[in-house]
Design a protein around this motif. Structure first.
Motif, PDB file in Angstrom:
ATOM      1  N   LYS A   1      -3.423   6.842  -9.846  1.00  0.00           N
ATOM      2  CA  LYS A   1      -2.435   8.182  -9.025  1.00  0.00           C
ATOM      3  C   LYS A   1      -1.340   8.121  -8.187  1.00  0.00           C
ATOM      4  O   LYS A   1       0.199   9.020  -8.477  1.00  0.00           O
ATOM      5  N   ALA A   2      -1.422   7.461  -7.510  1.00  0.00           N
ATOM      6  CA  ALA A   2      -0.701   6.795  -6.261  1.00  0.00           C
ATOM      7  C   ALA A   2       0.967   6.100  -7.131  1.00  0.00           C
ATOM      8  O   ALA A   2       1.959   6.813  -7.105  1.00  0.00           O
TER       9      ALA A   2
ATOM     10  N   VAL B   1       5.533  -2.815  -8.283  1.00  0.00           N
ATOM     11  CA  VAL B   1       4.844  -3.507  -8.342  1.00  0.00           C
ATOM     12  C   VAL B   1       3.291  -2.865  -8.824  1.00  0.00           C
ATOM     13  O   VAL B   1       2.862  -3.001  -7.402  1.00  0.00           O
ATOM     14  N   PRO B   2       2.331  -2.687 -10.070  1.00  0.00           N
ATOM     15  CA  PRO B   2       1.378  -2.325  -9.318  1.00  0.00           C
ATOM     16  C   PRO B   2       0.356  -3.488 -10.011  1.00  0.00           C
ATOM     17  O   PRO B   2       0.718  -4.937  -9.514  1.00  0.00           O
TER      18      PRO B   2
ATOM     19  N   PHE C   1       7.942  -1.978  -3.878  1.00  0.00           N
ATOM     20  CA  PHE C   1       6.955  -1.630  -4.024  1.00  0.00           C
ATOM     21  C   PHE C   1       5.430  -1.332  -4.136  1.00  0.00           C
ATOM     22  O   PHE C   1       5.559  -1.801  -5.611  1.00  0.00           O
ATOM     23  N   ILE C   2       3.685  -2.855  -3.584  1.00  0.00           N
ATOM     24  CA  ILE C   2       3.875  -2.517  -3.593  1.00  0.00           C
ATOM     25  C   ILE C   2       1.945  -1.304  -4.225  1.00  0.00           C
ATOM     26  O   ILE C   2       1.537  -1.202  -2.426  1.00  0.00           O
TER      27      ILE C   2
ATOM     28  N   TYR D   1       1.011  -1.025  -0.041  1.00  0.00           N
ATOM     29  CA  TYR D   1      -0.184  -0.064   0.320  1.00  0.00           C
ATOM     30  C   TYR D   1       0.545   0.675   0.048  1.00  0.00           C
ATOM     31  O   TYR D   1       0.784   1.830   0.926  1.00  0.00           O
ATOM     32  N   ALA D   2       2.020   1.042  -1.083  1.00  0.00           N
ATOM     33  CA  ALA D   2       3.631   1.738  -0.470  1.00  0.00           C
ATOM     34  C   ALA D   2       2.862   3.566  -1.314  1.00  0.00           C
ATOM     35  O   ALA D   2       3.314   4.494  -0.435  1.00  0.00           O
ATOM     36  N   GLY D   3       1.527   3.943  -1.951  1.00  0.00           N
ATOM     37  CA  GLY D   3       1.251   5.795  -1.864  1.00  0.00           C
ATOM     38  C   GLY D   3       2.635   5.929  -2.564  1.00  0.00           C
ATOM     39  O   GLY D   3       2.949   5.888  -3.941  1.00  0.00           O
ATOM     40  N   SER D   4       2.456   6.921  -1.880  1.00  0.00           N
ATOM     41  CA  SER D   4       3.523   7.991  -2.875  1.00  0.00           C
ATOM     42  C   SER D   4       5.349   7.665  -2.150  1.00  0.00           C
ATOM     43  O   SER D   4       6.651   7.435  -2.347  1.00  0.00           O
ATOM     44  N   GLY D   5       5.597   6.360  -1.018  1.00  0.00           N
ATOM     45  CA  GLY D   5       6.332   5.397  -1.225  1.00  0.00           C
ATOM     46  C   GLY D   5       7.539   5.336  -0.759  1.00  0.00           C
ATOM     47  O   GLY D   5       8.750   5.087   0.375  1.00  0.00           O
TER      48      GLY D   5
END
Length: 190
Positions: free
Chosen positions: A75-76, A96-97, A69-70, A49-53
């Motif tokens: 947008k995120a 990874v989306p 990062f998942i 749930y990385a959001g901005s990372g």
């Protein structure tokens, strides 16, 4: 702002209200604790749930070897990709989306950093699917009160409240393998 080797660098947040970035105070406290436990340096990390990372970037800045990062929000994902590129972390990162609960089982990492939306209630599923020995969970409630029967093989070793955020550290119980669903000990596995 980031600490460690990227100290002082800014991380952009995704537009809108769908992503709740981890505050600087929570991030600093969590990573100070992880650093004192000596688990960050050279670790393979997953930021779910990385959001901005921000969490994964902080891990890399503090010496982690690699971060996956998942994130599923488009947008995120754009903001995350920009942050990783702008900070020069492409060679130590994989983005990874997708759905973290689906993808977590395929991750070969040492530490999982999970910061889902506050209404997330599938912590037992997330812990059961993780093969990592260490999970840091951010939630809107204390997770050390989860029924141990719902999270076999895991022990909440630290829980601390930072405003509205609760950070809970989970460690895999010694001798319990990730795929041992009933929580028993599998001989020869650590």
């Amino acid at each position: 702002m980031v600490a460690g080797e990227l100290r002082g660098r800014r991380i952009e947040a995704p537009p809108g209200l769908d992503t709740r970035p981890t505050t600087d105070m929570v991030r600093e406290a969590v990573f100070n604790a992880l650093t004192s436990l000596d688990v960050i340096r050279d670790a393979r990390v997953a930021d779910l749930y990385a959001g901005s990372g921000a969490l994964g970037i902080e891990a890399l800045s503090r010496g982690a070897a690699h971060c996956t990062f998942i994130e599923r929000d488009r947008k995120a994902l754009r903001t995350l990709r920009d942050n990783v590129a702008d900070l020069g972390l492409d060679d130590r990162s994989k983005i990874v989306p997708g759905d973290a609960l689906v993808l977590i089982a395929s991750l070969d990492v040492d530490i999982v950093l999970a910061d889902p939306p506050y209404d997330f209630d599938r912590w037992p599923d997330l812990l059961a699917a993780s093969a990592a020995p260490f999970v840091v969970a951010e939630a809107g409630r204390p997770l050390d009160r989860l029924d141990p029967a719902t999270i076999p093989g895991w022990t909440a070793t630290r829980t601390k409240r930072y405003g509205r955020t609760w950070a809970t550290f989970f460690e895999r119980s010694e001798g319990v393998a990730p795929d041992d669903a009933d929580g028993g000990i599998i001989a020869g596995r650590e």
